[in-house]
Design an enzyme around this catalytic site. Sequence first.
Site, short mmCIF file in Angstrom:
data_model
loop_
_atom_site.label_atom_id
_atom_site.label_comp_id
_atom_site.label_asym_id
_atom_site.label_seq_id
_atom_site.Cartn_x
_atom_site.Cartn_y
_atom_site.Cartn_z
N GLN A 177 27.47 -5.02 6.88
CA GLN A 177 27.63 -4.00 7.92
C GLN A 177 26.31 -3.68 8.62
O GLN A 177 26.32 -3.11 9.71
CB GLN A 177 28.21 -2.71 7.33
CG GLN A 177 29.68 -2.83 6.94
CD GLN A 177 30.20 -1.51 6.43
OE1 GLN A 177 30.04 -1.19 5.26
NE2 GLN A 177 30.80 -0.72 7.29
N HIS A 186 37.44 -1.60 -0.69
CA HIS A 186 37.11 -1.64 0.74
C HIS A 186 35.75 -2.32 0.95
O HIS A 186 35.60 -3.19 1.82
CB HIS A 186 37.11 -0.20 1.26
CG HIS A 186 36.70 -0.03 2.69
ND1 HIS A 186 37.54 0.53 3.64
CD2 HIS A 186 35.54 -0.31 3.33
CE1 HIS A 186 36.90 0.55 4.81
NE2 HIS A 186 35.68 0.06 4.64
N GLU A 187 34.75 -1.91 0.14
CA GLU A 187 33.39 -2.47 0.33
C GLU A 187 33.34 -3.95 -0.07
O GLU A 187 32.67 -4.75 0.59
CB GLU A 187 32.35 -1.67 -0.47
CG GLU A 187 32.25 -0.19 -0.12
CD GLU A 187 32.18 0.12 1.36
OE1 GLU A 187 31.69 -0.73 2.13
OE2 GLU A 187 32.64 1.21 1.76
N GLY A 189 30.46 4.74 1.36
CA GLY A 189 30.18 3.38 0.91
C GLY A 189 29.68 2.54 2.06
O GLY A 189 29.92 2.87 3.23
N CYS A 204 36.27 3.46 8.41
CA CYS A 204 35.14 2.57 8.15
C CYS A 204 34.07 2.81 9.21
O CYS A 204 34.40 2.96 10.39
CB CYS A 204 35.63 1.12 8.22
SG CYS A 204 34.33 -0.09 7.99
N LEU A 205 32.82 2.84 8.78
CA LEU A 205 31.72 3.06 9.73
C LEU A 205 31.67 1.97 10.78
O LEU A 205 31.16 2.18 11.88
CB LEU A 205 30.38 3.13 8.98
CG LEU A 205 30.26 4.26 7.94
CD1 LEU A 205 28.94 4.15 7.20
CD2 LEU A 205 30.42 5.62 8.59
N HIS A 233 34.49 -6.21 2.61
CA HIS A 233 33.49 -6.49 3.65
C HIS A 233 32.71 -7.77 3.33
O HIS A 233 32.31 -8.50 4.23
CB HIS A 233 32.49 -5.34 3.76
CG HIS A 233 32.93 -4.20 4.64
ND1 HIS A 233 33.19 -4.36 5.98
CD2 HIS A 233 33.11 -2.88 4.38
CE1 HIS A 233 33.54 -3.18 6.50
NE2 HIS A 233 33.50 -2.27 5.55
#
Length: 173
Positions: free
Chosen positions: A51, A137-138, A46, A95-96, A141
């Site tokens: 991000q 989670h997304e 995701g 997370c990236l 953000h």
Amino acid sequence: MALREVLRFPDKRLKGISKTINDIDAKVRELARDMIDVMYDEPGIGLAAPQIGEPLRLIVLDTEWTEEGKGKAPLALVNPEIIERSGTIIWTEGCLSVPDFTADVERSETITVRGLDLDGKELQEQATGLRSVCFQHEIDHLDGILFIDRISRLRRSLYIKKRKKSLRNESVS
Ligand code: NI
């Protein structure tokens, strides 16, 4: 074309509140394509627009493709909102934008999420388990919330220390 760069903690742009998308135009569709490319390249399941430095309420996800035998099935969701939640689940998240760290996070087990697709059509989906966690989670953000904001203060401060140290080492070498 070069892939867009993923912002990493503690980049301040990850803390911003993203804006509602009023017009799903060619730019938004191009952004979604860029995000999907980055997600598969990293790889991740995701990604949220902030991000890659775009403070807009757009997420992409694909919770299927890492499983053997399944093709890629990316979903892009504009202005996603969680309209129902039930149960509790603890999932080990990464997370990236938060390099070299995973931690258990408590979230709702099942959610209903609503938003628009890239043609402006309303989409609604009920998700549970990994997919539910991924949506939550997304969407976090988009409100400037990272999963490390949902763990204990102690674990977070240990991570921040470790991250700062590794950033210092990067800048020396
Ligand atoms: Ni993330």
